[in-house]
Scaffold this motif. Structure first.
Motif, mmCIF file in Angstrom:
data_model
loop_
_atom_site.group_PDB
_atom_site.id
_atom_site.type_symbol
_atom_site.label_atom_id
_atom_site.label_comp_id
_atom_site.label_asym_id
_atom_site.label_seq_id
_atom_site.Cartn_x
_atom_site.Cartn_y
_atom_site.Cartn_z
ATOM 1 N N LEU A 1 0.825 -1.206 0.000
ATOM 2 C CA LEU A 1 0.000 0.000 0.000
ATOM 3 C C LEU A 1 0.864 1.262 0.000
ATOM 4 C CD1 LEU A 1 -2.780 -1.058 2.548
ATOM 5 C CD2 LEU A 1 -3.003 -0.844 0.067
ATOM 6 N N GLU A 2 2.017 1.198 0.636
ATOM 7 C CA GLU A 2 2.915 2.351 0.679
ATOM 8 C C GLU A 2 3.435 2.712 -0.709
ATOM 9 O OE1 GLU A 2 5.964 1.358 3.421
ATOM 10 O OE2 GLU A 2 4.691 1.587 5.203
ATOM 11 N N LEU A 3 3.533 1.704 -1.579
ATOM 12 C CA LEU A 3 4.009 1.981 -2.934
ATOM 13 C C LEU A 3 3.047 2.906 -3.668
ATOM 14 C CD1 LEU A 3 5.310 -1.519 -4.092
ATOM 15 C CD2 LEU A 3 6.630 0.412 -3.250
ATOM 16 N N GLY A 4 1.766 2.834 -3.259
ATOM 17 C CA GLY A 4 0.761 3.754 -3.786
ATOM 18 C C GLY A 4 0.707 3.819 -5.292
ATOM 19 N N LEU A 5 0.758 5.038 -5.825
ATOM 20 C CA LEU A 5 0.600 5.260 -7.254
ATOM 21 C C LEU A 5 1.826 4.849 -8.051
ATOM 22 C CD1 LEU A 5 -1.112 8.770 -7.150
ATOM 23 C CD2 LEU A 5 -2.185 6.525 -7.301
ATOM 24 N N GLN A 6 2.925 4.552 -7.385
ATOM 25 C CA GLN A 6 4.132 4.147 -8.096
ATOM 26 C C GLN A 6 3.944 2.805 -8.790
ATOM 27 O OE1 GLN A 6 7.465 4.232 -5.402
ATOM 28 N NE2 GLN A 6 6.853 6.187 -4.524
ATOM 29 N N HIS A 7 3.205 1.914 -8.146
ATOM 30 C CA HIS A 7 2.948 0.585 -8.701
ATOM 31 C C HIS A 7 1.456 0.268 -8.569
ATOM 32 C CE1 HIS A 7 7.144 -0.695 -9.340
ATOM 33 N NE2 HIS A 7 7.407 0.019 -8.272
ATOM 34 N N PRO A 8 0.616 0.783 -9.467
ATOM 35 C CA PRO A 8 -0.836 0.566 -9.370
ATOM 36 C C PRO A 8 -1.238 -0.909 -9.328
ATOM 37 C CG PRO A 8 -0.331 2.249 -11.004
ATOM 38 C CD PRO A 8 0.974 1.635 -10.615
ATOM 39 N N LYS A 9 -0.530 -1.759 -10.057
ATOM 40 C CA LYS A 9 -0.892 -3.177 -10.077
ATOM 41 C C LYS A 9 -0.682 -3.815 -8.711
ATOM 42 C CE LYS A 9 0.036 -3.891 -15.005
ATOM 43 N NZ LYS A 9 0.814 -4.651 -16.014
ATOM 44 N N VAL A 10 0.382 -3.403 -8.019
ATOM 45 C CA VAL A 10 0.628 -3.931 -6.681
ATOM 46 C C VAL A 10 -0.437 -3.438 -5.715
ATOM 47 C CG1 VAL A 10 2.265 -4.025 -4.769
ATOM 48 C CG2 VAL A 10 3.102 -4.080 -7.111
ATOM 49 N N THR A 11 -0.845 -2.183 -5.875
ATOM 50 C CA THR A 11 -1.913 -1.635 -5.044
ATOM 51 C C THR A 11 -3.202 -2.410 -5.251
ATOM 52 O OG1 THR A 11 -0.930 0.576 -5.178
ATOM 53 C CG2 THR A 11 -3.227 0.441 -4.473
ATOM 54 N N ASP A 12 -3.511 -2.756 -6.495
ATOM 55 C CA ASP A 12 -4.714 -3.539 -6.791
ATOM 56 C C ASP A 12 -4.661 -4.894 -6.089
ATOM 57 O OD1 ASP A 12 -6.095 -1.724 -8.274
ATOM 58 O OD2 ASP A 12 -5.426 -2.473 -10.218
ATOM 59 N N VAL A 13 -3.501 -5.537 -6.135
ATOM 60 C CA VAL A 13 -3.341 -6.836 -5.471
ATOM 61 C C VAL A 13 -3.541 -6.677 -3.966
ATOM 62 C CG1 VAL A 13 -1.704 -8.677 -4.905
ATOM 63 C CG2 VAL A 13 -1.819 -7.803 -7.236
ATOM 64 N N ALA A 14 -3.003 -5.604 -3.394
ATOM 65 C CA ALA A 14 -3.156 -5.355 -1.958
ATOM 66 C C ALA A 14 -4.628 -5.168 -1.587
ATOM 67 C CB ALA A 14 -2.344 -4.129 -1.553
ATOM 68 N N LEU A 15 -5.358 -4.415 -2.415
ATOM 69 C CA LEU A 15 -6.783 -4.196 -2.141
ATOM 70 C C LEU A 15 -7.574 -5.490 -2.294
ATOM 71 C CD1 LEU A 15 -7.344 -0.743 -3.913
ATOM 72 C CD2 LEU A 15 -6.878 -1.206 -1.495
ATOM 73 N N ASP A 16 -7.221 -6.305 -3.294
ATOM 74 C CA ASP A 16 -7.861 -7.618 -3.448
ATOM 75 C C ASP A 16 -7.644 -8.460 -2.196
ATOM 76 O OD1 ASP A 16 -8.697 -6.990 -6.000
ATOM 77 O OD2 ASP A 16 -7.039 -8.022 -7.002
ATOM 78 N N THR A 17 -6.423 -8.396 -1.672
ATOM 79 C CA THR A 17 -6.074 -9.180 -0.487
ATOM 80 C C THR A 17 -6.887 -8.743 0.719
ATOM 81 O OG1 THR A 17 -3.803 -9.483 -1.299
ATOM 82 C CG2 THR A 17 -4.182 -9.842 1.049
ATOM 83 N N ILE A 18 -7.009 -7.434 0.913
ATOM 84 C CA ILE A 18 -7.785 -6.918 2.048
ATOM 85 C C ILE A 18 -9.242 -7.363 1.947
ATOM 86 C CG2 ILE A 18 -8.618 -4.852 3.229
ATOM 87 C CD1 ILE A 18 -6.082 -3.428 2.262
ATOM 88 N N GLU A 19 -9.821 -7.252 0.765
ATOM 89 C CA GLU A 19 -11.213 -7.674 0.568
ATOM 90 C C GLU A 19 -11.378 -9.159 0.882
ATOM 91 O OE1 GLU A 19 -12.571 -4.516 -2.934
ATOM 92 O OE2 GLU A 19 -11.842 -6.502 -3.475
ATOM 93 N N ASN A 20 -10.434 -9.956 0.448
ATOM 94 C CA ASN A 20 -10.483 -11.392 0.711
ATOM 95 C C ASN A 20 -10.393 -11.675 2.203
ATOM 96 O OD1 ASN A 20 -10.212 -14.318 0.150
ATOM 97 N ND2 ASN A 20 -8.114 -13.994 0.810
ATOM 98 N N TRP A 21 -9.500 -10.982 2.882
ATOM 99 C CA TRP A 21 -9.353 -11.193 4.323
ATOM 100 C C TRP A 21 -10.602 -10.768 5.080
ATOM 101 C CZ3 TRP A 21 -3.738 -8.902 5.194
ATOM 102 C CH2 TRP A 21 -2.803 -9.805 4.674
#
Length: 222
Positions: A91-111
């Protein structure tokens, strides 16, 4: 690990491992109860914990690949508690790596949906970082028109999946839509956390309703 830190091209190795694990998980491999499967899980767990401990020395594409690998693991390999730090870093990577942010948000929703009790003690840290992400976007003056909000709200999840398939040479307009959709996802996730709002306040943060100037009272009168 030392070699990986010096050669970012090794990120492809972590991407390959991620694909192998996801295919095995989708095929139900890890659901089988047998000595062979347990041995494979044990080997993955040992290796990935080593990767987990070495992420502090990674950066750029290598870090992004490692974080995607860790955050897409099935629960039988690493527990939620072990993945909190990689999640926050993603999440700290923020806008630098949008794809990683998407994966992080997917993970939170799953949890939140499937591992609520496990993630509950960590919601405070997660929500703080999500709010920090929103603040960073707000400083960029990303404008939301009514038309944008209507189209994005209808199916943010679908747009997020489509974004992950886009070519890296996106136009400025696409980047804006991507940022907006990410913000809406974050707001929705914070809303999902609302049911556990009591877990987002630590004992030290509890203040009186007068100090907070809130329209409600924390003390029960019943």
């Amino acid at each position: 690990m030392n070699i990986a830190g010096k050669h970012s091209s090794i990120s492809g190795f972590y991407k390959l491992i991620s694909v192998v694990i996801q295919v095995a998980d989708q095929g139900g491999y890890f659901e089988n109860s047998s000595p062979d499967v347990e041995q494979v899980i044990s080997l993955f767990r040992y290796f990935l914990r080593d990767v987990l401990h070495g992420t502090k020395q990674f950066s750029g594409e290598l870090l992004a690949a490692v974080l995607r690998l860790l955050l897409t693991l099935p629960g039988v390999i690493l527990a939620v508690e072990e993945l909190i730090e990689p999640l926050l870093r993603a999440l700290e990577l923020g806008l630098q790596h949008p794809k990683v942010t998407d994966v992080a948000l997917d993970t939170i929703e799953n949890w939140l949906n499937d591992h609520h009790d496990e993630v509950l003690p960590h919601l405070s840290k997660i929500s703080s970082q999500l709010c920090a992400n929103l603040d960073s976007v707000a400083r960029l003056n990303v404008i939301f028109s009514e038309r944008d909000l209507e189209s994005l709200t209808n199916d943010v999840k679908t747009k997020s999946t489509r974004r992950r398939q886009q070519d890296t040479k996106d136009t400025v307009a696409d980047d804006k839509l991507q940022t907006q959709a990410t913000c809406l996802r974050i707001v929705k996730i914070l809303g999902m956390m609302g049911g556990a709002a009591h877990g987002l306040l630590s004992a030290s943060s509890m203040i009186s309703s007068r100090e907070l100037d809130a329209p409600w009272d924390f003390e029960s009168k019943v």
